[in-house]
Motif scaffolding. Structure first.
Motif, mmCIF file in Angstrom:
data_model
loop_
_atom_site.group_PDB
_atom_site.id
_atom_site.type_symbol
_atom_site.label_atom_id
_atom_site.label_comp_id
_atom_site.label_asym_id
_atom_site.label_seq_id
_atom_site.Cartn_x
_atom_site.Cartn_y
_atom_site.Cartn_z
ATOM 1 N N VAL A 156 87.145 -4.196 33.454
ATOM 2 C CA VAL A 156 87.227 -5.375 34.370
ATOM 3 C C VAL A 156 86.756 -6.725 33.907
ATOM 4 O O VAL A 156 87.248 -7.835 34.258
ATOM 5 C CB VAL A 156 86.642 -4.806 35.697
ATOM 6 C CG1 VAL A 156 86.458 -5.879 36.756
ATOM 7 C CG2 VAL A 156 87.228 -3.421 36.204
ATOM 8 N N LEU A 160 88.757 -10.533 33.759
ATOM 9 C CA LEU A 160 88.317 -11.678 34.138
ATOM 10 C C LEU A 160 88.198 -12.759 33.201
ATOM 11 O O LEU A 160 88.726 -13.861 33.433
ATOM 12 C CB LEU A 160 87.129 -11.520 35.117
ATOM 13 C CG LEU A 160 87.360 -10.538 36.474
ATOM 14 C CD1 LEU A 160 86.118 -10.327 37.119
ATOM 15 C CD2 LEU A 160 88.115 -11.670 37.455
ATOM 16 N N ARG A 164 90.359 -15.997 33.515
ATOM 17 C CA ARG A 164 89.536 -17.254 34.129
ATOM 18 C C ARG A 164 89.345 -18.144 32.900
ATOM 19 O O ARG A 164 88.861 -19.140 32.735
ATOM 20 C CB ARG A 164 88.226 -16.844 34.743
ATOM 21 C CG ARG A 164 88.393 -15.895 35.701
ATOM 22 C CD ARG A 164 89.043 -16.356 37.227
ATOM 23 N NE ARG A 164 88.207 -17.720 37.443
ATOM 24 C CZ ARG A 164 88.432 -18.269 38.471
ATOM 25 N NH1 ARG A 164 88.769 -17.883 39.618
ATOM 26 N NH2 ARG A 164 87.772 -19.506 38.561
ATOM 27 N N ASP A 190 93.294 -17.854 38.736
ATOM 28 C CA ASP A 190 92.546 -16.712 39.634
ATOM 29 C C ASP A 190 93.476 -15.517 39.309
ATOM 30 O O ASP A 190 94.767 -15.584 39.326
ATOM 31 C CB ASP A 190 92.896 -17.164 41.064
ATOM 32 C CG ASP A 190 92.007 -18.247 41.419
ATOM 33 O OD1 ASP A 190 91.160 -18.941 40.634
ATOM 34 O OD2 ASP A 190 92.035 -18.824 43.015
ATOM 35 N N LEU A 191 92.686 -14.460 39.463
ATOM 36 C CA LEU A 191 93.060 -13.110 39.611
ATOM 37 C C LEU A 191 94.030 -12.661 40.724
ATOM 38 O O LEU A 191 94.935 -11.824 40.684
ATOM 39 C CB LEU A 191 91.887 -12.006 39.098
ATOM 40 C CG LEU A 191 92.420 -10.404 38.685
ATOM 41 C CD1 LEU A 191 93.498 -10.407 37.500
ATOM 42 C CD2 LEU A 191 91.231 -9.662 38.415
ATOM 43 N N GLU A 192 93.343 -13.230 41.719
ATOM 44 C CA GLU A 192 93.826 -12.853 43.308
ATOM 45 C C GLU A 192 95.159 -12.922 43.159
ATOM 46 O O GLU A 192 95.989 -14.106 42.580
ATOM 47 C CB GLU A 192 93.244 -14.007 44.205
ATOM 48 C CG GLU A 192 93.543 -13.485 45.602
ATOM 49 C CD GLU A 192 92.958 -14.369 46.479
ATOM 50 O OE1 GLU A 192 92.788 -15.453 46.098
ATOM 51 O OE2 GLU A 192 93.017 -14.053 47.738
ATOM 52 N N ARG A 211 87.614 -0.490 40.898
ATOM 53 C CA ARG A 211 86.925 -2.040 40.748
ATOM 54 C C ARG A 211 87.754 -3.136 40.800
ATOM 55 O O ARG A 211 87.178 -3.961 41.347
ATOM 56 C CB ARG A 211 86.049 -1.757 39.375
ATOM 57 C CG ARG A 211 85.025 -0.959 39.529
ATOM 58 C CD ARG A 211 84.407 -0.346 38.221
ATOM 59 N NE ARG A 211 83.300 0.599 38.559
ATOM 60 C CZ ARG A 211 83.098 1.803 38.988
ATOM 61 N NH1 ARG A 211 84.374 2.207 39.421
ATOM 62 N NH2 ARG A 211 82.260 2.393 39.065
ATOM 63 N N LEU A 212 88.829 -2.951 40.791
ATOM 64 C CA LEU A 212 90.207 -3.910 40.765
ATOM 65 C C LEU A 212 90.423 -4.156 42.212
ATOM 66 O O LEU A 212 90.648 -5.490 42.635
ATOM 67 C CB LEU A 212 91.175 -3.809 39.910
ATOM 68 C CG LEU A 212 90.747 -3.991 38.354
ATOM 69 C CD1 LEU A 212 92.315 -3.939 37.674
ATOM 70 C CD2 LEU A 212 90.411 -5.797 38.216
ATOM 71 N N PHE A 215 89.756 -7.086 44.400
ATOM 72 C CA PHE A 215 90.049 -8.681 44.013
ATOM 73 C C PHE A 215 91.444 -8.967 44.643
ATOM 74 O O PHE A 215 91.905 -10.047 44.408
ATOM 75 C CB PHE A 215 90.131 -8.726 42.627
ATOM 76 C CG PHE A 215 88.909 -8.802 41.665
ATOM 77 C CD1 PHE A 215 88.173 -9.970 41.609
ATOM 78 C CD2 PHE A 215 88.179 -7.541 41.527
ATOM 79 C CE1 PHE A 215 87.080 -9.981 40.948
ATOM 80 C CE2 PHE A 215 87.010 -7.680 40.801
ATOM 81 C CZ PHE A 215 86.327 -8.935 40.638
ATOM 82 N N ASP A 216 91.924 -8.218 45.696
ATOM 83 C CA ASP A 216 93.248 -8.365 46.236
ATOM 84 C C ASP A 216 94.225 -8.648 45.090
ATOM 85 O O ASP A 216 94.840 -9.628 45.293
ATOM 86 C CB ASP A 216 92.947 -9.443 47.116
ATOM 87 C CG ASP A 216 92.095 -9.400 48.515
ATOM 88 O OD1 ASP A 216 92.424 -8.066 48.724
ATOM 89 O OD2 ASP A 216 91.460 -10.007 48.926
ATOM 90 N N VAL A 217 94.296 -7.908 44.390
ATOM 91 C CA VAL A 217 95.399 -7.878 43.455
ATOM 92 C C VAL A 217 96.554 -6.634 43.517
ATOM 93 O O VAL A 217 96.559 -5.741 44.647
ATOM 94 C CB VAL A 217 95.039 -7.698 41.812
ATOM 95 C CG1 VAL A 217 94.018 -8.517 41.349
ATOM 96 C CG2 VAL A 217 94.393 -6.064 41.789
#
Ligand code: NDP
Length: 396
Positions: A156, A160, A164, A190-192, A211-212, A215-217
Protein backbone atom coordinates in the motif's frame (compact mmCIF):
# COMPACT_ATOMS: atom_id res chain seq x y z
CA UNK A 1 22.71 -33.74 17.78
CA UNK A 2 21.93 -31.90 14.57
CA UNK A 3 23.95 -29.47 12.52
CA UNK A 4 21.82 -26.42 11.78
CA UNK A 5 23.12 -24.21 8.97
CA UNK A 6 21.58 -20.75 8.97
CA UNK A 7 22.05 -18.20 6.19
CA UNK A 8 21.21 -14.63 7.19
CA UNK A 9 21.84 -11.20 5.74
CA UNK A 10 24.93 -9.30 6.89
CA UNK A 11 24.89 -7.16 10.04
CA UNK A 12 24.32 -3.39 9.79
CA UNK A 13 27.35 -1.39 8.57
CA UNK A 14 27.37 0.48 11.90
CA UNK A 15 27.65 -2.74 13.86
CA UNK A 16 25.41 -5.01 15.88
CA UNK A 17 23.17 -4.42 17.75
CA UNK A 18 21.82 -1.25 16.16
CA UNK A 19 20.36 1.58 18.20
CA UNK A 20 16.66 0.86 18.16
CA UNK A 21 14.19 3.60 17.26
CA UNK A 22 11.55 2.23 19.64
CA UNK A 23 11.56 0.32 22.90
CA UNK A 24 8.89 -2.24 22.13
CA UNK A 25 6.59 -3.59 19.45
CA UNK A 26 2.86 -4.29 19.73
CA UNK A 27 1.87 -7.81 20.74
CA UNK A 28 -0.06 -9.50 17.91
CA UNK A 29 -2.19 -12.35 19.20
CA UNK A 30 -3.69 -13.81 16.02
CA UNK A 31 -4.01 -13.48 12.28
CA UNK A 32 -7.08 -12.73 10.15
CA UNK A 33 -8.96 -15.95 9.57
CA UNK A 34 -8.10 -17.40 12.95
CA UNK A 35 -4.62 -18.85 12.47
CA UNK A 36 -2.67 -18.47 15.69
CA UNK A 37 0.70 -16.76 15.91
CA UNK A 38 3.78 -18.94 16.48
CA UNK A 39 3.74 -20.65 19.85
CA UNK A 40 7.15 -22.11 20.70
CA UNK A 41 7.71 -23.37 24.25
CA UNK A 42 9.97 -20.37 24.83
CA UNK A 43 11.94 -17.67 23.04
CA UNK A 44 15.37 -16.32 23.89
CA UNK A 45 15.09 -12.89 22.32
CA UNK A 46 13.29 -9.64 22.95
CA UNK A 47 10.66 -8.96 20.25
CA UNK A 48 11.75 -5.89 18.30
CA UNK A 49 15.44 -6.89 18.20
CA UNK A 50 17.24 -7.33 14.88
CA UNK A 51 17.18 -11.11 14.50
CA UNK A 52 17.49 -11.57 10.73
CA UNK A 53 21.15 -10.55 10.41
CA UNK A 54 24.08 -12.80 11.20
CA UNK A 55 24.59 -11.69 14.81
CA UNK A 56 20.86 -11.91 15.50
CA UNK A 57 20.99 -15.65 14.73
CA UNK A 58 17.15 -15.67 14.65
CA UNK A 59 17.44 -15.84 18.43
CA UNK A 60 18.29 -19.55 18.18
CA UNK A 61 21.78 -19.76 19.74
CA UNK A 62 20.83 -20.65 23.33
CA UNK A 63 18.12 -23.10 22.32
CA UNK A 64 20.38 -24.99 19.92
CA UNK A 65 23.43 -24.91 22.21
CA UNK A 66 21.35 -26.19 25.15
CA UNK A 67 20.16 -29.06 22.99
CA UNK A 68 23.73 -30.00 22.10
CA UNK A 69 23.28 -29.02 18.46
CA UNK A 70 25.80 -27.34 16.21
CA UNK A 71 24.76 -23.93 14.86
CA UNK A 72 26.61 -22.42 11.90
CA UNK A 73 25.49 -18.94 10.83
CA UNK A 74 26.80 -17.24 7.73
CA UNK A 75 25.86 -14.65 5.12
CA UNK A 76 28.34 -16.13 2.62
CA UNK A 77 25.94 -18.09 0.46
CA UNK A 78 26.81 -17.93 -3.25
CA UNK A 79 29.45 -19.70 -5.29
CA UNK A 80 31.32 -22.97 -4.81
CA UNK A 81 33.75 -21.51 -2.24
CA UNK A 82 31.06 -19.97 -0.07
CA UNK A 83 30.72 -20.99 3.57
CA UNK A 84 27.22 -22.22 2.77
CA UNK A 85 28.41 -24.53 0.02
CA UNK A 86 31.24 -25.86 2.22
CA UNK A 87 29.02 -26.53 5.25
CA UNK A 88 26.03 -27.88 3.30
CA UNK A 89 27.18 -31.52 2.83
CA UNK A 90 27.11 -32.13 6.60
CA UNK A 91 24.06 -30.03 7.50
CA UNK A 92 20.89 -31.67 8.84
CA UNK A 93 18.81 -28.49 8.78
CA UNK A 94 19.12 -25.41 6.55
CA UNK A 95 17.38 -22.16 7.40
CA UNK A 96 17.33 -18.99 5.31
CA UNK A 97 15.16 -16.00 4.61
CA UNK A 98 13.73 -15.02 1.20
CA UNK A 99 15.41 -11.63 1.66
CA UNK A 100 18.86 -13.28 1.50
CA UNK A 101 17.98 -16.68 0.11
CA UNK A 102 20.24 -19.70 0.31
CA UNK A 103 19.44 -21.01 -3.17
CA UNK A 104 18.97 -24.75 -2.88
CA UNK A 105 18.93 -25.99 -6.44
CA UNK A 106 18.96 -29.65 -7.42
CA UNK A 107 22.77 -29.83 -7.53
CA UNK A 108 23.14 -28.45 -4.03
CA UNK A 109 20.40 -30.72 -2.69
CA UNK A 110 22.23 -33.65 -4.27
CA UNK A 111 25.36 -32.74 -2.26
CA UNK A 112 23.44 -32.33 1.00
CA UNK A 113 23.36 -35.98 1.97
CA UNK A 114 22.29 -35.35 5.60
CA UNK A 115 19.68 -32.71 4.86
CA UNK A 116 16.27 -33.51 6.35
CA UNK A 117 14.64 -30.13 6.97
CA UNK A 118 14.71 -26.79 5.14
CA UNK A 119 13.02 -23.87 6.87
CA UNK A 120 12.15 -20.55 5.27
CA UNK A 121 12.24 -17.89 7.97
CA UNK A 122 9.42 -15.96 6.36
CA UNK A 123 7.17 -16.93 3.47
CA UNK A 124 7.94 -18.14 -0.06
CA UNK A 125 10.12 -21.22 -0.57
CA UNK A 126 10.73 -20.78 -4.29
CA UNK A 127 14.49 -20.47 -3.61
CA UNK A 128 14.33 -24.22 -2.96
CA UNK A 129 13.95 -26.69 -5.82
CA UNK A 130 10.85 -28.30 -4.39
CA UNK A 131 10.90 -31.15 -6.90
CA UNK A 132 14.40 -32.09 -5.72
CA UNK A 133 13.31 -31.74 -2.09
CA UNK A 134 10.44 -34.16 -2.78
CA UNK A 135 12.75 -36.65 -4.47
CA UNK A 136 15.16 -36.59 -1.52
CA UNK A 137 12.42 -36.74 1.12
CA UNK A 138 13.42 -33.40 2.61
CA UNK A 139 10.78 -31.53 4.57
CA UNK A 140 10.35 -27.88 3.56
CA UNK A 141 8.53 -25.57 5.95
CA UNK A 142 7.89 -21.84 6.20
CA UNK A 143 6.27 -19.56 8.75
CA UNK A 144 2.98 -18.93 7.02
CA UNK A 145 1.31 -15.58 7.82
CA UNK A 146 4.29 -14.34 9.84
CA UNK A 147 4.91 -11.37 7.57
CA UNK A 148 1.80 -11.19 5.38
CA UNK A 149 0.51 -8.00 6.96
CA UNK A 150 4.02 -6.51 6.88
CA UNK A 151 4.07 -7.03 3.11
CA UNK A 152 0.52 -5.75 2.66
CA UNK A 153 1.39 -2.52 4.46
CA UNK A 154 4.47 -2.16 2.27
CA UNK A 155 2.51 -2.70 -0.94
CA UNK A 156 0.00 0.00 0.00
CA UNK A 157 2.89 2.33 0.82
CA UNK A 158 4.46 1.68 -2.59
CA UNK A 159 1.20 2.32 -4.42
CA UNK A 160 0.98 5.72 -2.73
CA UNK A 161 4.70 6.35 -3.30
CA UNK A 162 4.29 5.88 -7.04
CA UNK A 163 0.99 7.60 -7.61
CA UNK A 164 1.89 10.60 -5.42
CA UNK A 165 5.45 10.72 -6.85
CA UNK A 166 6.95 10.61 -3.35
CA UNK A 167 10.53 9.54 -4.08
CA UNK A 168 11.42 12.34 -6.53
CA UNK A 169 9.71 14.91 -4.30
CA UNK A 170 11.74 13.70 -1.34
CA UNK A 171 14.92 13.86 -3.39
CA UNK A 172 14.17 17.48 -4.33
CA UNK A 173 14.38 18.60 -0.70
CA UNK A 174 17.12 16.23 0.49
CA UNK A 175 19.87 15.33 -1.96
CA UNK A 176 19.04 18.12 -4.47
CA UNK A 177 18.43 20.82 -1.79
CA UNK A 178 15.69 22.39 -3.90
CA UNK A 179 12.09 23.52 -3.50
CA UNK A 180 10.97 22.57 -6.99
CA UNK A 181 7.27 22.14 -6.48
CA UNK A 182 6.39 22.10 -10.18
CA UNK A 183 8.99 19.44 -10.89
CA UNK A 184 7.83 17.37 -7.95
CA UNK A 185 4.10 17.50 -8.78
CA UNK A 186 4.37 17.09 -12.54
CA UNK A 187 3.89 13.33 -12.07
CA UNK A 188 1.78 13.43 -8.89
CA UNK A 189 -1.86 12.25 -8.80
CA UNK A 190 -4.50 11.26 -6.27
CA UNK A 191 -5.17 7.57 -5.80
CA UNK A 192 -8.83 8.36 -5.09
CA UNK A 193 -11.08 7.14 -7.88
CA UNK A 194 -8.45 5.04 -9.61
CA UNK A 195 -8.99 1.45 -10.73
CA UNK A 196 -6.73 -0.77 -8.67
CA UNK A 197 -6.17 -4.45 -9.44
CA UNK A 198 -4.72 -7.22 -7.34
CA UNK A 199 -3.33 -10.44 -8.76
CA UNK A 200 -3.89 -13.26 -6.28
CA UNK A 201 -6.29 -12.75 -3.41
CA UNK A 202 -4.46 -14.81 -0.83
CA UNK A 203 -3.39 -13.68 2.61
CA UNK A 204 -1.45 -10.67 1.35
CA UNK A 205 -3.68 -9.78 -1.58
CA UNK A 206 -6.82 -9.62 0.55
CA UNK A 207 -5.01 -7.62 3.25
CA UNK A 208 -3.93 -5.13 0.58
CA UNK A 209 -7.48 -4.73 -0.73
CA UNK A 210 -8.82 -4.38 2.79
CA UNK A 211 -6.34 -1.56 3.43
CA UNK A 212 -7.07 0.14 0.10
CA UNK A 213 -10.85 0.20 0.47
CA UNK A 214 -10.92 3.43 2.55
CA UNK A 215 -9.09 5.25 -0.26
CA UNK A 216 -12.28 5.13 -2.33
CA UNK A 217 -10.72 3.31 -5.25
CA UNK A 218 -12.40 0.77 -7.54
CA UNK A 219 -11.01 -2.62 -6.57
CA UNK A 220 -10.57 -5.47 -9.05
CA UNK A 221 -8.90 -8.82 -8.49
CA UNK A 222 -8.13 -12.09 -10.14
CA UNK A 223 -7.27 -15.43 -8.58
CA UNK A 224 -7.61 -19.08 -9.44
CA UNK A 225 -10.47 -19.21 -6.96
CA UNK A 226 -13.11 -16.58 -6.37
CA UNK A 227 -13.42 -15.13 -2.86
CA UNK A 228 -16.61 -15.71 -0.87
CA UNK A 229 -19.41 -13.43 -1.99
CA UNK A 230 -19.54 -11.86 1.47
CA UNK A 231 -15.91 -10.74 1.15
CA UNK A 232 -16.47 -9.36 -2.33
CA UNK A 233 -19.46 -7.39 -1.08
CA UNK A 234 -17.77 -6.18 2.08
CA UNK A 235 -14.74 -4.84 0.18
CA UNK A 236 -16.59 -3.83 -2.99
CA UNK A 237 -14.52 -6.11 -5.21
CA UNK A 238 -14.99 -6.88 -8.88
CA UNK A 239 -13.71 -10.32 -9.85
CA UNK A 240 -11.97 -10.57 -13.22
CA UNK A 241 -11.41 -14.11 -14.51
CA UNK A 242 -7.93 -13.70 -16.00
CA UNK A 243 -4.72 -11.74 -15.57
CA UNK A 244 -4.90 -10.80 -19.24
CA UNK A 245 -8.25 -9.08 -18.72
CA UNK A 246 -7.42 -7.59 -15.33
CA UNK A 247 -4.37 -5.71 -16.57
CA UNK A 248 -6.44 -3.90 -19.21
CA UNK A 249 -8.96 -2.65 -16.65
CA UNK A 250 -6.77 -0.99 -14.03
CA UNK A 251 -4.51 2.00 -13.42
CA UNK A 252 -2.59 0.36 -10.59
CA UNK A 253 -1.68 -3.30 -10.29
CA UNK A 254 -0.34 -5.03 -7.19
CA UNK A 255 1.07 -8.54 -7.61
CA UNK A 256 0.69 -11.13 -4.83
CA UNK A 257 0.91 -14.53 -6.56
CA UNK A 258 3.58 -17.09 -5.72
CA UNK A 259 6.32 -17.81 -8.23
CA UNK A 260 5.32 -21.02 -9.96
CA UNK A 261 5.86 -22.49 -13.39
CA UNK A 262 2.62 -20.74 -14.30
CA UNK A 263 3.59 -17.26 -13.08
CA UNK A 264 7.26 -17.36 -14.14
CA UNK A 265 7.73 -14.49 -16.65
CA UNK A 266 3.98 -14.04 -16.87
CA UNK A 267 4.57 -10.36 -17.64
CA UNK A 268 6.39 -9.87 -20.92
CA UNK A 269 6.38 -6.90 -23.31
CA UNK A 270 3.22 -8.14 -24.97
CA UNK A 271 1.21 -8.27 -21.73
CA UNK A 272 2.62 -4.96 -20.48
CA UNK A 273 1.67 -3.47 -23.83
CA UNK A 274 -2.00 -4.24 -23.23
CA UNK A 275 -2.13 -2.14 -20.05
CA UNK A 276 -3.41 1.43 -19.98
CA UNK A 277 -0.62 3.87 -20.82
CA UNK A 278 0.77 5.23 -17.57
CA UNK A 279 -0.13 2.25 -15.40
CA UNK A 280 1.70 1.55 -12.17
CA UNK A 281 2.89 -1.88 -11.05
CA UNK A 282 3.79 -2.80 -7.51
CA UNK A 283 5.41 -6.19 -7.04
CA UNK A 284 6.21 -7.49 -3.60
CA UNK A 285 5.71 -11.13 -4.66
CA UNK A 286 8.66 -12.39 -6.72
CA UNK A 287 10.75 -10.60 -9.35
CA UNK A 288 10.66 -13.37 -11.91
CA UNK A 289 6.92 -13.01 -12.38
CA UNK A 290 8.01 -10.24 -14.77
CA UNK A 291 10.63 -10.27 -17.49
CA UNK A 292 13.35 -7.97 -16.22
CA UNK A 293 14.05 -6.06 -19.41
CA UNK A 294 10.40 -5.77 -20.42
CA UNK A 295 9.81 -3.74 -17.24
CA UNK A 296 12.73 -1.44 -18.03
CA UNK A 297 11.49 -0.89 -21.57
CA UNK A 298 7.92 -0.18 -20.46
CA UNK A 299 9.18 2.48 -18.04
CA UNK A 300 11.44 4.03 -20.65
CA UNK A 301 8.63 4.33 -23.18
CA UNK A 302 6.12 5.59 -20.61
CA UNK A 303 3.86 2.58 -21.02
CA UNK A 304 4.37 2.17 -17.28
CA UNK A 305 4.32 5.38 -15.21
CA UNK A 306 6.05 3.64 -12.34
CA UNK A 307 7.26 0.33 -10.95
CA UNK A 308 7.94 -0.35 -7.31
CA UNK A 309 8.79 -3.39 -5.30
CA UNK A 310 11.29 -5.09 -3.10
CA UNK A 311 11.84 -8.38 -4.91
CA UNK A 312 14.70 -8.97 -7.32
CA UNK A 313 16.44 -11.80 -9.09
CA UNK A 314 19.02 -12.72 -8.11
CA UNK A 315 19.20 -11.55 -4.52
CA UNK A 316 21.33 -9.62 -3.93
CA UNK A 317 21.21 -8.19 -7.46
CA UNK A 318 24.37 -7.22 -9.29
CA UNK A 319 25.53 -3.58 -8.93
CA UNK A 320 24.49 -2.81 -12.50
CA UNK A 321 21.08 -4.52 -12.34
CA UNK A 322 18.90 -2.25 -14.52
CA UNK A 323 16.11 -2.07 -11.94
CA UNK A 324 18.41 0.01 -9.76
CA UNK A 325 18.46 2.85 -12.29
CA UNK A 326 15.37 2.46 -14.52
CA UNK A 327 13.17 5.58 -14.64
CA UNK A 328 10.32 6.15 -12.20
CA UNK A 329 11.13 3.23 -9.94
CA UNK A 330 10.62 3.05 -6.20
CA UNK A 331 12.67 -0.05 -5.52
CA UNK A 332 14.08 -1.09 -2.17
CA UNK A 333 16.05 -4.13 -1.12
CA UNK A 334 13.87 -7.07 -0.16
CA UNK A 335 12.63 -5.61 3.12
CA UNK A 336 8.85 -5.64 3.22
CA UNK A 337 8.61 -8.95 5.06
CA UNK A 338 11.50 -8.42 7.41
CA UNK A 339 10.48 -5.47 9.54
CA UNK A 340 11.58 -5.90 13.15
CA UNK A 341 7.94 -6.75 13.90
CA UNK A 342 7.94 -9.53 11.30
CA UNK A 343 11.29 -10.87 12.47
CA UNK A 344 9.91 -11.47 15.95
CA UNK A 345 7.09 -13.57 14.52
CA UNK A 346 9.04 -15.62 12.03
CA UNK A 347 11.90 -16.23 14.46
CA UNK A 348 9.37 -17.58 16.94
CA UNK A 349 7.89 -19.67 14.14
CA UNK A 350 11.27 -21.14 13.22
CA UNK A 351 11.79 -22.01 16.88
CA UNK A 352 8.38 -23.71 16.96
CA UNK A 353 9.19 -25.76 13.84
CA UNK A 354 12.57 -26.81 15.27
CA UNK A 355 11.04 -27.77 18.62
CA UNK A 356 8.52 -30.00 16.85
CA UNK A 357 11.19 -31.48 14.59
CA UNK A 358 13.53 -32.34 17.48
CA UNK A 359 10.63 -33.73 19.54
CA UNK A 360 9.43 -35.84 16.56
CA UNK A 361 6.08 -34.07 16.67
CA UNK A 362 4.16 -33.09 13.53
CA UNK A 363 4.89 -29.62 12.18
CA UNK A 364 1.74 -27.51 11.81
CA UNK A 365 0.17 -28.21 8.39
CA UNK A 366 -0.03 -24.48 7.69
CA UNK A 367 3.77 -24.33 7.90
CA UNK A 368 4.41 -27.32 5.63
CA UNK A 369 5.36 -26.92 1.95
CA UNK A 370 6.88 -30.35 1.25
CA UNK A 371 6.72 -33.40 3.49
CA UNK A 372 7.17 -37.13 3.01
CA UNK A 373 8.10 -36.73 -0.64
CA UNK A 374 5.10 -34.66 -1.69
CA UNK A 375 3.62 -31.19 -1.49
CA UNK A 376 1.89 -30.85 1.85
CA UNK A 377 -0.15 -28.38 3.90
CA UNK A 378 0.20 -24.86 2.58
CA UNK A 379 2.52 -26.12 -0.15
CA UNK A 380 -0.21 -28.33 -1.50
CA UNK A 381 -2.52 -25.32 -1.77
CA UNK A 382 0.04 -22.80 -3.05
CA UNK A 383 2.13 -24.88 -5.41
CA UNK A 384 -0.38 -27.39 -6.72
CA UNK A 385 -0.88 -25.75 -10.11
CA UNK A 386 1.07 -28.35 -12.04
CA UNK A 387 1.84 -30.82 -9.33
CA UNK A 388 5.55 -30.14 -9.36
CA UNK A 389 6.34 -27.14 -7.24
CA UNK A 390 8.23 -23.97 -8.07
CA UNK A 391 10.92 -23.35 -10.67
CA UNK A 392 13.36 -22.78 -7.83
CA UNK A 393 13.97 -19.12 -8.67
CA UNK A 394 16.47 -20.06 -11.29
CA UNK A 395 14.50 -19.90 -14.47
CA UNK A 396 13.18 -22.75 -16.50
P1 NDP B 1 -1.19 -17.17 -0.31
O1 NDP B 1 -0.83 -18.60 -0.55
O2 NDP B 1 -2.05 -16.80 0.84
O3 NDP B 1 -1.89 -16.58 -1.60
C1 NDP B 1 -1.45 -16.81 -2.89
C2 NDP B 1 -2.65 -16.74 -3.79
O4 NDP B 1 -2.19 -16.79 -5.13
C3 NDP B 1 -3.63 -17.91 -3.63
O5 NDP B 1 -4.93 -17.39 -3.48
C4 NDP B 1 -3.46 -18.66 -4.94
O6 NDP B 1 -4.63 -19.29 -5.36
C5 NDP B 1 -3.12 -17.54 -5.87
N1 NDP B 1 -2.49 -17.95 -7.11
C6 NDP B 1 -1.55 -18.90 -7.31
N2 NDP B 1 -1.23 -18.95 -8.60
C7 NDP B 1 -1.96 -18.00 -9.23
C8 NDP B 1 -2.07 -17.59 -10.58
N3 NDP B 1 -1.34 -18.18 -11.53
N4 NDP B 1 -2.92 -16.60 -10.87
C9 NDP B 1 -3.67 -16.01 -9.92
N5 NDP B 1 -3.61 -16.38 -8.61
C10 NDP B 1 -2.77 -17.36 -8.28
O7 NDP B 1 0.20 -16.38 -0.29
P2 NDP B 1 0.55 -15.03 0.46
O8 NDP B 1 -0.51 -14.02 0.17
O9 NDP B 1 0.92 -15.27 1.87
O10 NDP B 1 1.91 -14.64 -0.30
C11 NDP B 1 1.92 -14.41 -1.70
C12 NDP B 1 3.36 -14.34 -2.18
O11 NDP B 1 3.98 -13.19 -1.66
C13 NDP B 1 4.26 -15.49 -1.70
O12 NDP B 1 4.18 -16.61 -2.55
C14 NDP B 1 5.63 -14.88 -1.73
O13 NDP B 1 6.25 -15.13 -2.98
C15 NDP B 1 5.37 -13.39 -1.59
N6 NDP B 1 5.87 -12.88 -0.32
C16 NDP B 1 6.74 -11.83 -0.35
C17 NDP B 1 7.28 -11.34 0.81
C18 NDP B 1 8.19 -10.16 0.80
O14 NDP B 1 8.90 -9.93 1.79
N7 NDP B 1 8.23 -9.36 -0.26
C19 NDP B 1 6.97 -11.94 2.12
C20 NDP B 1 5.94 -12.96 2.05
C21 NDP B 1 5.46 -13.43 0.87
P3 NDP B 1 -4.90 -20.84 -4.97
O15 NDP B 1 -4.90 -20.89 -3.48
O16 NDP B 1 -6.20 -21.13 -5.60
O17 NDP B 1 -3.75 -21.62 -5.57
Amino acid sequence: MAKVLVVLYPDPLDGYPPTYARDSIPVITGYPGGQTVPSPAAIDFTPGQLLGSVSGELGLRKFLDDGGNELVVTSDKDGPDSVFERELPTADVVISQPFWPAYLDAARIEKAKNLRLVITAGIGSDHVDLDAAMRHDITVAEVTYSNSISVAEHAVMLILDLVRNFVPAHEWVTSRRGWNIADAVSRSYDLEGMDVGVIAAGRIGVAVMRRLKPFDVHLFYTDKRRLPEATETELGLTFVPSVAELVTRVDVLSIHAPLTHETFHLFDSALLGTMRRGSYIVNTARAEILERDAVVEALETGQLAGYAGDVWYPQPPEADHPWRTMPNNAMTPHISGTSLSAQARYSAGVREILEDYFDHKPIRPEYLIVDSGALAGTGEASYSTDGTGSPGSSGQ
